[in-house]
Design an enzyme around this catalytic site. Structure first.
Site, short mmCIF file in Angstrom:
data_model
loop_
_atom_site.label_atom_id
_atom_site.label_comp_id
_atom_site.label_asym_id
_atom_site.label_seq_id
_atom_site.Cartn_x
_atom_site.Cartn_y
_atom_site.Cartn_z
N ASN A 23 0.83 -1.21 0.00
CA ASN A 23 0.00 0.00 0.00
C ASN A 23 0.86 1.26 0.00
O ASN A 23 0.55 2.25 -0.66
CB ASN A 23 -0.94 0.01 1.20
N ARG A 76 2.12 -0.87 27.08
CA ARG A 76 1.52 -0.49 25.80
C ARG A 76 1.27 1.02 25.75
O ARG A 76 1.39 1.64 24.69
CB ARG A 76 0.21 -1.27 25.61
N ASN A 118 -7.15 4.15 7.84
CA ASN A 118 -6.79 2.74 7.88
C ASN A 118 -7.57 1.99 6.80
O ASN A 118 -8.60 2.47 6.31
CB ASN A 118 -7.15 2.15 9.26
N THR A 119 -7.08 0.83 6.42
CA THR A 119 -7.81 -0.04 5.49
C THR A 119 -8.13 -1.36 6.19
O THR A 119 -7.42 -1.80 7.11
CB THR A 119 -6.98 -0.36 4.23
N HIS A 120 -9.22 -1.99 5.74
CA HIS A 120 -9.63 -3.28 6.31
C HIS A 120 -10.16 -4.16 5.17
O HIS A 120 -10.94 -3.68 4.34
CB HIS A 120 -10.71 -3.09 7.37
N GLY A 154 -11.96 1.93 18.78
CA GLY A 154 -12.42 0.56 18.67
C GLY A 154 -11.60 -0.22 17.66
O GLY A 154 -10.60 0.28 17.12
N ASP A 156 -11.65 -1.47 14.14
CA ASP A 156 -12.30 -1.31 12.83
C ASP A 156 -13.70 -0.72 12.97
O ASP A 156 -14.64 -1.12 12.27
CB ASP A 156 -12.37 -2.66 12.09
#
Length: 212
Positions: A23, A76, A118-120, A154, A156
Protein backbone atom coordinates in the site's frame (compact mmCIF):
# COMPACT_ATOMS: atom_id res chain seq x y z
CA UNK A 1 -14.70 17.78 12.99
CA UNK A 2 -13.33 19.40 9.85
CA UNK A 3 -10.03 19.38 8.00
CA UNK A 4 -9.82 21.78 5.08
CA UNK A 5 -7.07 21.34 2.52
CA UNK A 6 -4.17 23.73 2.50
CA UNK A 7 -3.83 25.66 -0.73
CA UNK A 8 -0.31 26.71 0.19
CA UNK A 9 1.34 23.28 0.20
CA UNK A 10 0.71 19.58 -0.34
CA UNK A 11 -0.67 17.70 2.66
CA UNK A 12 2.03 16.06 4.76
CA UNK A 13 1.55 12.31 5.26
CA UNK A 14 3.22 9.87 7.64
CA UNK A 15 2.69 6.23 6.62
CA UNK A 16 2.82 3.40 9.19
CA UNK A 17 3.69 -0.13 8.02
CA UNK A 18 4.23 -3.58 9.50
CA UNK A 19 5.01 -5.73 6.48
CA UNK A 20 5.74 -5.67 2.78
CA UNK A 21 4.49 -2.13 2.22
CA UNK A 22 2.51 -2.69 -0.99
CA UNK A 23 0.00 0.00 0.00
CA UNK A 24 2.91 2.33 0.73
CA UNK A 25 4.33 1.56 -2.71
CA UNK A 26 0.98 2.32 -4.34
CA UNK A 27 0.97 5.74 -2.68
CA UNK A 28 4.59 6.39 -3.65
CA UNK A 29 3.88 5.48 -7.26
CA UNK A 30 0.77 7.66 -7.44
CA UNK A 31 2.57 10.66 -5.97
CA UNK A 32 5.57 10.17 -8.27
CA UNK A 33 3.27 9.97 -11.30
CA UNK A 34 1.62 13.31 -10.49
CA UNK A 35 3.59 15.13 -7.79
CA UNK A 36 1.84 18.44 -8.33
CA UNK A 37 -1.68 17.15 -8.84
CA UNK A 38 -1.89 14.47 -6.16
CA UNK A 39 -2.04 17.04 -3.39
CA UNK A 40 0.09 15.25 -0.81
CA UNK A 41 3.58 14.05 -0.11
CA UNK A 42 4.89 11.37 2.22
CA UNK A 43 7.25 12.93 4.76
CA UNK A 44 8.17 9.80 6.77
CA UNK A 45 7.46 6.10 7.19
CA UNK A 46 7.21 4.43 10.59
CA UNK A 47 7.04 0.78 11.59
CA UNK A 48 6.63 -1.46 14.62
CA UNK A 49 9.58 -3.66 13.63
CA UNK A 50 12.79 -3.09 11.72
CA UNK A 51 13.11 -6.19 9.49
CA UNK A 52 10.39 -5.47 6.94
CA UNK A 53 10.24 -4.73 3.24
CA UNK A 54 8.09 -1.68 3.86
CA UNK A 55 11.02 0.16 5.42
CA UNK A 56 13.24 -0.86 2.53
CA UNK A 57 10.75 0.69 0.10
CA UNK A 58 10.82 3.91 2.10
CA UNK A 59 14.61 4.00 2.15
CA UNK A 60 14.78 3.46 -1.61
CA UNK A 61 12.40 6.38 -2.01
CA UNK A 62 14.70 8.59 0.06
CA UNK A 63 12.25 8.95 2.94
CA UNK A 64 13.15 9.20 6.63
CA UNK A 65 12.05 6.20 8.69
CA UNK A 66 11.53 5.37 12.34
CA UNK A 67 10.75 2.22 14.32
CA UNK A 68 8.73 1.93 17.54
CA UNK A 69 8.74 -1.63 18.86
CA UNK A 70 6.24 -2.50 21.57
CA UNK A 71 8.90 -4.67 23.25
CA UNK A 72 11.17 -1.65 23.75
CA UNK A 73 8.73 -0.08 26.21
CA UNK A 74 7.49 -1.00 29.66
CA UNK A 75 3.83 -0.83 28.77
CA UNK A 76 1.52 -0.49 25.80
CA UNK A 77 0.70 3.05 26.93
CA UNK A 78 4.39 4.02 26.88
CA UNK A 79 4.72 2.59 23.38
CA UNK A 80 1.64 4.48 22.23
CA UNK A 81 3.02 7.75 23.61
CA UNK A 82 6.38 7.12 21.93
CA UNK A 83 4.70 6.37 18.61
CA UNK A 84 2.64 9.56 18.89
CA UNK A 85 5.77 11.56 19.62
CA UNK A 86 7.68 10.01 16.71
CA UNK A 87 4.84 10.75 14.28
CA UNK A 88 4.39 14.28 15.66
CA UNK A 89 7.99 15.12 14.83
CA UNK A 90 7.03 15.16 11.13
CA UNK A 91 3.97 17.40 11.61
CA UNK A 92 1.61 15.34 9.43
CA UNK A 93 -1.76 16.48 8.18
CA UNK A 94 -2.76 12.83 7.72
CA UNK A 95 -1.45 9.52 9.06
CA UNK A 96 -2.00 6.46 6.88
CA UNK A 97 -2.00 3.03 8.52
CA UNK A 98 -0.91 0.93 5.54
CA UNK A 99 -0.99 -2.58 6.92
CA UNK A 100 0.13 -1.39 10.36
CA UNK A 101 -0.77 -4.30 12.64
CA UNK A 102 -0.93 -2.52 15.98
CA UNK A 103 -3.89 -0.85 17.65
CA UNK A 104 -3.09 2.71 18.66
CA UNK A 105 -4.16 4.07 22.04
CA UNK A 106 -5.38 7.16 23.81
CA UNK A 107 -2.30 9.34 23.43
CA UNK A 108 -2.03 8.69 19.71
CA UNK A 109 -5.74 9.33 19.14
CA UNK A 110 -5.58 12.51 21.22
CA UNK A 111 -3.11 13.89 18.69
CA UNK A 112 -4.23 12.22 15.47
CA UNK A 113 -7.85 11.20 15.95
CA UNK A 114 -9.85 12.16 12.87
CA UNK A 115 -6.63 12.28 10.84
CA UNK A 116 -5.56 8.62 10.78
CA UNK A 117 -6.72 6.53 7.81
CA UNK A 118 -6.79 2.74 7.88
CA UNK A 119 -7.81 -0.04 5.49
CA UNK A 120 -9.63 -3.28 6.31
CA UNK A 121 -10.16 -6.31 4.01
CA UNK A 122 -13.94 -6.57 4.45
CA UNK A 123 -17.03 -4.44 4.08
CA UNK A 124 -17.35 -2.99 7.55
CA UNK A 125 -19.17 -3.22 9.85
CA UNK A 126 -19.18 -6.86 8.74
CA UNK A 127 -16.17 -9.02 9.66
CA UNK A 128 -13.97 -6.65 11.71
CA UNK A 129 -10.74 -7.80 13.32
CA UNK A 130 -7.66 -9.63 12.17
CA UNK A 131 -9.38 -12.32 10.07
CA UNK A 132 -11.84 -10.40 7.91
CA UNK A 133 -11.18 -12.44 4.76
CA UNK A 134 -11.33 -15.80 6.52
CA UNK A 135 -14.49 -14.80 8.40
CA UNK A 136 -16.28 -13.70 5.22
CA UNK A 137 -15.47 -17.02 3.56
CA UNK A 138 -16.57 -19.03 6.59
CA UNK A 139 -19.84 -17.12 6.77
CA UNK A 140 -20.62 -17.84 3.14
CA UNK A 141 -20.70 -14.21 2.02
CA UNK A 142 -21.23 -13.81 -1.72
CA UNK A 143 -19.55 -10.41 -1.83
CA UNK A 144 -16.91 -8.87 0.38
CA UNK A 145 -14.31 -6.20 -0.27
CA UNK A 146 -12.35 -3.52 1.51
CA UNK A 147 -13.05 -0.46 3.61
CA UNK A 148 -11.04 2.72 4.05
CA UNK A 149 -11.96 4.36 7.33
CA UNK A 150 -10.75 6.72 10.02
CA UNK A 151 -9.28 5.14 13.13
CA UNK A 152 -11.06 5.51 16.46
CA UNK A 153 -10.68 3.75 19.81
CA UNK A 154 -12.42 0.56 18.67
CA UNK A 155 -11.36 -2.29 16.39
CA UNK A 156 -12.30 -1.31 12.83
CA UNK A 157 -15.17 0.84 14.13
CA UNK A 158 -14.19 4.30 12.86
CA UNK A 159 -16.18 6.39 10.36
CA UNK A 160 -16.17 4.88 6.88
CA UNK A 161 -14.69 6.97 4.06
CA UNK A 162 -15.06 4.60 1.10
CA UNK A 163 -15.58 0.93 0.24
CA UNK A 164 -14.80 -1.36 -2.68
CA UNK A 165 -16.69 -4.55 -3.49
CA UNK A 166 -15.10 -7.89 -4.44
CA UNK A 167 -17.12 -10.94 -5.52
CA UNK A 168 -16.51 -14.17 -3.62
CA UNK A 169 -15.96 -17.01 -6.09
CA UNK A 170 -16.86 -20.62 -5.43
CA UNK A 171 -13.27 -21.71 -5.88
CA UNK A 172 -11.81 -19.06 -3.56
CA UNK A 173 -9.61 -19.92 -0.64
CA UNK A 174 -8.44 -17.27 1.80
CA UNK A 175 -5.22 -16.48 -0.08
CA UNK A 176 -6.87 -16.08 -3.48
CA UNK A 177 -9.68 -13.91 -2.16
CA UNK A 178 -7.31 -11.78 -0.10
CA UNK A 179 -5.12 -11.12 -3.12
CA UNK A 180 -8.06 -9.80 -5.15
CA UNK A 181 -9.15 -7.66 -2.22
CA UNK A 182 -5.65 -6.20 -1.92
CA UNK A 183 -5.73 -5.09 -5.56
CA UNK A 184 -8.94 -3.15 -4.97
CA UNK A 185 -7.66 -1.89 -1.62
CA UNK A 186 -4.51 -0.32 -3.06
CA UNK A 187 -6.46 1.56 -5.72
CA UNK A 188 -9.09 2.72 -3.25
CA UNK A 189 -6.54 3.89 -0.67
CA UNK A 190 -4.67 5.98 -3.24
CA UNK A 191 -7.92 7.54 -4.43
CA UNK A 192 -9.12 8.32 -0.90
CA UNK A 193 -5.85 9.80 0.35
CA UNK A 194 -5.60 12.00 -2.72
CA UNK A 195 -9.17 13.25 -2.32
CA UNK A 196 -8.76 13.95 1.40
CA UNK A 197 -5.57 15.88 0.72
CA UNK A 198 -6.87 17.87 -2.25
CA UNK A 199 -10.45 18.51 -1.24
CA UNK A 200 -10.50 18.41 2.54
CA UNK A 201 -13.17 16.67 4.58
CA UNK A 202 -15.35 16.87 7.63
CA UNK A 203 -16.59 14.17 9.98
CA UNK A 204 -20.11 14.47 11.34
CA UNK A 205 -20.91 11.60 13.67
CA UNK A 206 -20.31 8.49 11.61
CA UNK A 207 -20.46 10.24 8.25
CA UNK A 208 -17.42 11.50 6.34
CA UNK A 209 -18.00 14.30 3.82
CA UNK A 210 -15.15 14.86 1.38
CA UNK A 211 -14.89 18.12 -0.51
CA UNK A 212 -18.29 19.40 0.55
Amino acid sequence: MASPPSSARPARIVVLVSGSGTNLQALLDAIAADPDGFGARIVAVGADRDDITGLERATRAGLPTFVCKVTDYGSRAEWDAALAEAVSAYEPDLVVSAGFMKIVGQEFLARFGGRTVNTHPALLPSFPGAHGVRDALAYGAKVTGCTVHFVDDGVDTGPIIAQGVVEVRDEDDEAALHERIKEVERTLLVEVVGRLARDGYRIEGRKVHVGE
